[in-house]
Design a protein around this motif. Structure first.
Motif, PDB file in Angstrom:
ATOM      1  N   LEU A 465     -82.522 -44.166  21.939  1.00  6.70           N
ATOM      2  CA  LEU A 465     -83.407 -43.685  22.993  1.00  6.70           C
ATOM      3  C   LEU A 465     -84.238 -44.843  23.553  1.00  6.70           C
ATOM      4  O   LEU A 465     -84.542 -44.883  24.747  1.00  6.70           O
ATOM      5  CB  LEU A 465     -84.337 -42.592  22.447  1.00  6.70           C
ATOM      6  CG  LEU A 465     -85.364 -42.015  23.414  1.00  6.70           C
ATOM      7  CD1 LEU A 465     -84.663 -41.270  24.557  1.00  6.70           C
ATOM      8  CD2 LEU A 465     -86.333 -41.075  22.686  1.00  6.70           C
ATOM      9  N   PHE A 466     -84.607 -45.792  22.678  1.00  2.54           N
ATOM     10  CA  PHE A 466     -85.458 -46.910  23.077  1.00  2.54           C
ATOM     11  C   PHE A 466     -84.692 -48.231  23.221  1.00  2.54           C
ATOM     12  O   PHE A 466     -85.120 -49.120  23.940  1.00  2.54           O
ATOM     13  CB  PHE A 466     -86.573 -47.115  22.042  1.00  2.54           C
ATOM     14  CG  PHE A 466     -87.432 -45.910  21.830  1.00  2.54           C
ATOM     15  CD1 PHE A 466     -88.434 -45.578  22.730  1.00  2.54           C
ATOM     16  CD2 PHE A 466     -87.242 -45.087  20.725  1.00  2.54           C
ATOM     17  CE1 PHE A 466     -89.236 -44.464  22.524  1.00  2.54           C
ATOM     18  CE2 PHE A 466     -88.046 -43.975  20.510  1.00  2.54           C
ATOM     19  CZ  PHE A 466     -89.043 -43.662  21.422  1.00  2.54           C
ATOM     20  N   PHE A 467     -83.576 -48.371  22.513  1.00  2.35           N
ATOM     21  CA  PHE A 467     -82.891 -49.653  22.429  1.00  2.35           C
ATOM     22  C   PHE A 467     -81.409 -49.494  22.776  1.00  2.35           C
ATOM     23  O   PHE A 467     -80.797 -48.473  22.469  1.00  2.35           O
ATOM     24  CB  PHE A 467     -83.035 -50.244  21.019  1.00  2.35           C
ATOM     25  CG  PHE A 467     -84.466 -50.439  20.595  1.00  2.35           C
ATOM     26  CD1 PHE A 467     -85.159 -51.573  20.989  1.00  2.35           C
ATOM     27  CD2 PHE A 467     -85.116 -49.485  19.822  1.00  2.35           C
ATOM     28  CE1 PHE A 467     -86.487 -51.754  20.601  1.00  2.35           C
ATOM     29  CE2 PHE A 467     -86.442 -49.655  19.438  1.00  2.35           C
ATOM     30  CZ  PHE A 467     -87.128 -50.795  19.836  1.00  2.35           C
ATOM     31  N   SER A 468     -80.841 -50.558  23.366  1.00  2.00           N
ATOM     32  CA  SER A 468     -79.439 -50.490  23.798  1.00  2.00           C
ATOM     33  C   SER A 468     -78.463 -50.857  22.682  1.00  2.00           C
ATOM     34  O   SER A 468     -77.313 -50.422  22.697  1.00  2.00           O
ATOM     35  CB  SER A 468     -79.221 -51.450  24.975  1.00  2.00           C
ATOM     36  OG  SER A 468     -79.273 -52.795  24.541  1.00  2.00           O
ATOM     37  N   PHE A 469     -78.909 -51.707  21.745  1.00  2.00           N
ATOM     38  CA  PHE A 469     -78.078 -52.208  20.642  1.00  2.00           C
ATOM     39  C   PHE A 469     -76.889 -53.037  21.130  1.00  2.00           C
ATOM     40  O   PHE A 469     -75.905 -53.202  20.425  1.00  2.00           O
ATOM     41  CB  PHE A 469     -77.606 -51.060  19.729  1.00  2.00           C
ATOM     42  CG  PHE A 469     -78.739 -50.390  19.020  1.00  2.00           C
ATOM     43  CD1 PHE A 469     -79.254 -50.916  17.855  1.00  2.00           C
ATOM     44  CD2 PHE A 469     -79.322 -49.242  19.538  1.00  2.00           C
ATOM     45  CE1 PHE A 469     -80.324 -50.315  17.207  1.00  2.00           C
ATOM     46  CE2 PHE A 469     -80.383 -48.627  18.901  1.00  2.00           C
ATOM     47  CZ  PHE A 469     -80.899 -49.162  17.729  1.00  2.00           C
ATOM     48  N   LYS A 470     -77.017 -53.553  22.344  1.00  2.00           N
ATOM     49  CA  LYS A 470     -76.011 -54.459  22.887  1.00  2.00           C
ATOM     50  C   LYS A 470     -76.638 -55.826  23.102  1.00  2.00           C
ATOM     51  O   LYS A 470     -77.709 -55.933  23.700  1.00  2.00           O
ATOM     52  CB  LYS A 470     -75.455 -53.933  24.219  1.00  2.00           C
ATOM     53  CG  LYS A 470     -74.641 -52.656  24.087  1.00  2.00           C
ATOM     54  CD  LYS A 470     -74.108 -52.205  25.442  1.00  2.00           C
ATOM     55  CE  LYS A 470     -73.275 -50.931  25.301  1.00  2.00           C
ATOM     56  NZ  LYS A 470     -72.772 -50.448  26.623  1.00  2.00           N
TER      57      LYS A 470
END
Length: 825
Positions: A465-470
């Motif tokens: 929800l807060f972070f893309s993790f890319k």
């Protein structure tokens, strides 16, 4: 004396517990093993020549082993007249590395919490939180021993300052002098600088408080004592500081010599891109609460057989055992669980879920005015750690704050926050303990639980929800994977999606873990507020829970298998080309290895004197020479003047190493036929791009007065040879029928080197941008170059005087404290 031991029995018991913690955490160290640290391996080549002479009971302050030649002050140098040298040596003799450093962290932090009037067991819990902050442990793994040592003395220095400000003038000032002296001796100026920034903020707050409470005279008295303590610490380290200050102006942290160059040069200090290379991501800040939020360290070590990436390979029909191998190979092309924008990282800054929860609570309930200093120092350090990710704020300091632009890896300023957070956290616990009516505190405790616990719960339930993790390179990596997989874009995308899922899984697992710890802490505090147990039990529970929290995370980075037997420490092994070159018994030639990055070469300097090497304090002129004459294309004339006798290359197809002898190398020294004068460094750099070093010397016009042109005649039969070699004492023999200019293939540095001709000191000058040169009179002469810097040798005399004064002051404190009568209750 007996009463003193009795009064301090609890403290001795806690020290025993600290030693026990070290024994269980660092058991391999007690078994004679050592950390196989990355930077230690690199340091072996950097220090090789220095240590070789040290083994012969000879001290050298200059080494020709790396980067053509440079002072040894920032590599290794003895400071025998500095009392702190012997204190540090004594600790290392009793406790094996890194236990000595960890014990210093524990004891120093414990002292600070005791000065802040926490009960001993709560102070011990706080000391554990400070010590096992993940960055401290990661530094030990990486081999940044000096940096870790410097950080270890932050807490005791602050303890001494606070004691002084609170009226314990002599004791506080003496302790400040002692710990600040050891801090400086640790020789990591960047960390000391960051500490001074924090202290500056503390002084500002204290000034405001003194004016507000009308206690200015007492504050000025404390400031005077601290001023004397600072001067004493500086005197103890006079040799270290003088040498470093003198040398720093000539390093890559000093002013550029060039105004026109194909390579971008900073006007003063470090290049901004280089300084900001390791900047903390804004989102990465939350790893202080959830360690694997950004995937942990670089690489794929955090993944197991159940990872989504492994399953992606299995779904492609690859057997699981082979899939695991393929996954580990992905790290070689830049795929990692870490997805921030740093080049690489050993691990995150993790302060502890418990500490973060209590830190926020402390903002609401701590009454001590130190709270505002802790908050301000923490905020400043976090904002500055962002570097290029908060460029406006960072540039204000980089461009205008004195000395700030001398340091790189700005993320490391987070060590200030790493100290402020646990101090605030355990001050909050102390506030709960000493407050009688805890109704209002419990209300605020619940609010903090809702805020911090709620945020952590969201990270556990919906981390994306807060972070893309890319990572910023996500698309490029997918494209590269597609090419590597012969155009199979679907498989490449499935691997890319799988690594994102694995990162989410790591973040979710740690968010759940942090939430559990927060709930446990809340439950313990609720039980205490409800009077289920006393303050001692509360302190012991928090000690245990904090230790478990930090221990589990730190073991991800410093495990038992991080230690190796000392005999198994990896050293550079000679290659076939090295074995051949080592047969050459010439004491002073150089080698360039074109298979290694010149400014990062950790192999070549281990075996012989190298054109390359690694040093964060390399000479500015030599750095400019590499950038302008050896980067885009290799200048043969420059290699010749540096007496580069051998060149190592690799076959572009087979990568097989080969070695060529450089027949045109100029040798150790030579007489030139002519001198060409230049107006500035830009012109000098331009001319050496294409010249004949054996025939002409390129000299800055400011040295013209050192050459008597009327006497200079060319003698084709003149000779000059090296007859004796030591890195800091070279002897040559010359013979000529005319006065001539000689160039020496040694790096020019005018602060400490002196030249003697037949025992009489004579002037020398710089030629060919980086080399030494001198006018040699007609006849046969003995020429000596001797490195004897006054900054070191005179500084050692000042250090001895300062050390004696410090020992006398410490003796006074010990006498006063042991004779002190116990306070009657």
């Amino acid at each position: 004396m007996g009463n003193w031991f009795k009064r301090n029995g609890t403290h001795f018991a806690i020290i025993g517990i600290f030693i026990a913690i070290c024994f269980f955490y660092f058991t391999p160290a007690f078994q004679g093993k050592t950390l196989g640290q990355n930077d230690v391996t690199r340091a072996q080549s950097t220090q090789k020549e220095i240590m070789d002479y040290r083994d012969k009971d000879t001290t050298i302050l200059w080494t020709n082993q790396i980067l053509g030649g440079m002072p040894a002050f920032q590599i290794w140098a003895p400071y025998p007249n500095n009392i702190t040298t012997h204190i540090i040596g004594g600790l290392k003799a009793v406790f094996p590395s890194p236990i000595d450093t960890v014990l210093l962290f524990l004891l120093g932090a414990y002292l600070l919490f005791c000065v802040l009037k926490l009960n001993p067991w709560l102070a011990a819990a706080g000391a554990i939180a400070v010590t096992f902050s993940s960055y401290n442990i990661i530094l030990l793994v990486a081999g940044h021993a000096n940096q870790a040592y410097a950080i270890a003395f932050f807490a005791p220095i602050l303890a001494g300052i606070i004691l002084t400000l609170r009226g314990k003038y002599f004791t506080g000032a003496t302790l400040t002098a002692l710990f600040l002296a050891i801090e400086i001796r640790s020789n990591h100026i960047q960390m000391t600088y960051y500490l001074l920034l924090a202290i500056l903020i503390l002084v500002i707050f204290e000034v405001v408080n003194a004016i507000r409470t009308k206690t200015v005279p007492a504050f000025l008295k404390a400031l005077a004592y601290l001023g004397v303590a600072t001067l004493l610490a500086l005197a103890v380290n006079a040799s270290t500081l003088w040498s470093t200050a003198e040398y720093s102006n000539d390093t890559i942290r000093g002013k550029s010599n060039l105004t026109k160059s194909s390579v971008k040069e900073p006007g003063n200090g470090l290049d901004k891109d280089y300084a900001y290379e390791w900047s903390e991501g804004v989102g990465e800040t939350f790893t202080v609460l959830v360690p694997n939020l950004y995937g942990g360290g670089s690489g794929l070590a955090a993944l197991d057989n159940n990872s989504a990436v492994v399953k992606a390979f299995v779904n492609k029909g690859i057997p699981e055992d082979q899939a695991v191998g393929y996954v580990q190979q992905l790290a070689g092309i830049g795929i990692s669980t870490y997805w921030g924008d740093k080049q690489f990282t050993e691990g995150p800054f993790y302060f502890g879920a418990i500490v973060c929860f209590l830190f926020v609570l402390g903002l609401f309930i701590v009454k001590d005015r130190i709270k505002w200093w802790l908050l301000a120092a923490a905020i400043l350090s976090v904002l500055l750690s962002y570097g290029r990710n908060f460029i406006f704020f960072s540039d204000l300091f980089f461009n205008y704050f004195p000395l700030y632009n001398k340091f790189r890896a700005v993320e490391s300023i987070m060590v200030i926050a790493a100290l402020c957070f646990p101090v605030m956290a355990f001050l909050a616990i102390n506030e709960i303990i000493v407050t009688k009516d805890r109704t209002e505190i419990f209300k605020k405790l619940k609010i903090v639980l809702y805020v911090i616990g709620g945020f952590t719960l969201l990270l556990a339930v919906m981390p994306d929800l807060f972070f893309s993790f890319k990572s910023p390179q996500h698309l490029q990596i997918i494209q590269y994977l597609t090419q590597a997989l012969k155009g199979d874009a679907d498989f490449a995308n499935s691997i890319g999606n799988a690594i994102v899922q694995d990162r989410i899984g790591l973040a979710r697992a740690d968010a759940i873990r942090s939430l559990v710890l927060i709930l446990i802490t809340f439950g313990v505090l609720w039980a205490f507020i409800k009077q289920k147990f006393n303050a001692t039990v509360l302190s012991l529970i928090l000690l245990a829970v904090t230790l478990v929290d930090m221990w589990q995370i730190d073991k991800r980075y410093l495990r038992d298998d991080s230690f190796v037997a000392k005999a198994d420490i990896q050293k550079p092994q000679p290659r076939e080309v090295d074995t051949f070159i080592l047969r050459d018994k010439d004491p002073d030639f150089r080698v360039i290895d074109l298979t290694q990055p010149l400014k990062q070469d950790a192999i070549t300097p281990y075996f012989y004197k190298s054109i390359g090497g690694y040093s964060a304090a390399r000479l500015k002129r030599y750095d400019e020479l590499i950038d302008n004459q050896m980067t885009k294309s290799l200048n043969q004339d420059v290699l010749d003047m540096l007496n580069t006798k051998y060149v190592i290359t690799a076959n572009p197809k087979t990568q097989a190493l080969s070695m060529q002898t450089n027949a045109t190398a100029c040798g150790h020294a030579w007489f030139v036929k002519s001198v060409r004068y230049v107006n500035n460094a830009d012109q000098e750099m331009q001319i050496i791009s294409s010249f004949t070093p054996k025939d002409e010397a390129i000299v800055d016009k400011k040295f013209r007065s050192l050459i008597d042109e009327k006497q200079t005649i060319v003698d084709p039969a003149a000779t000059i040879t090296l007859t004796s070699y030591s890195p800091d004492h070279m002897v040559y023999q010359s013979g000529s029928t005319a006065t001539m200019v000689a160039v020496f293939s040694e790096i020019y540095y005018d602060k400490g080197w002196k030249m003697l001709i037949d025992g009489v000191e004579k002037p020398y000058f710089r030629a060919d941008y980086v080399l030494r040169a001198a006018q040699i009179p007609v006849g046969n002469h003995k020429i000596e170059f001797i490195f004897h810097p006054a900054s070191y040798y005179t500084g050692e005399g000042i250090s001895l005087a300062g050390s004696i004064l410090l020992v006398l002051a410490l003796g006074g404190v010990v006498y006063t404290e042991t004779k002190k009568k116990p306070v009657k209750k």
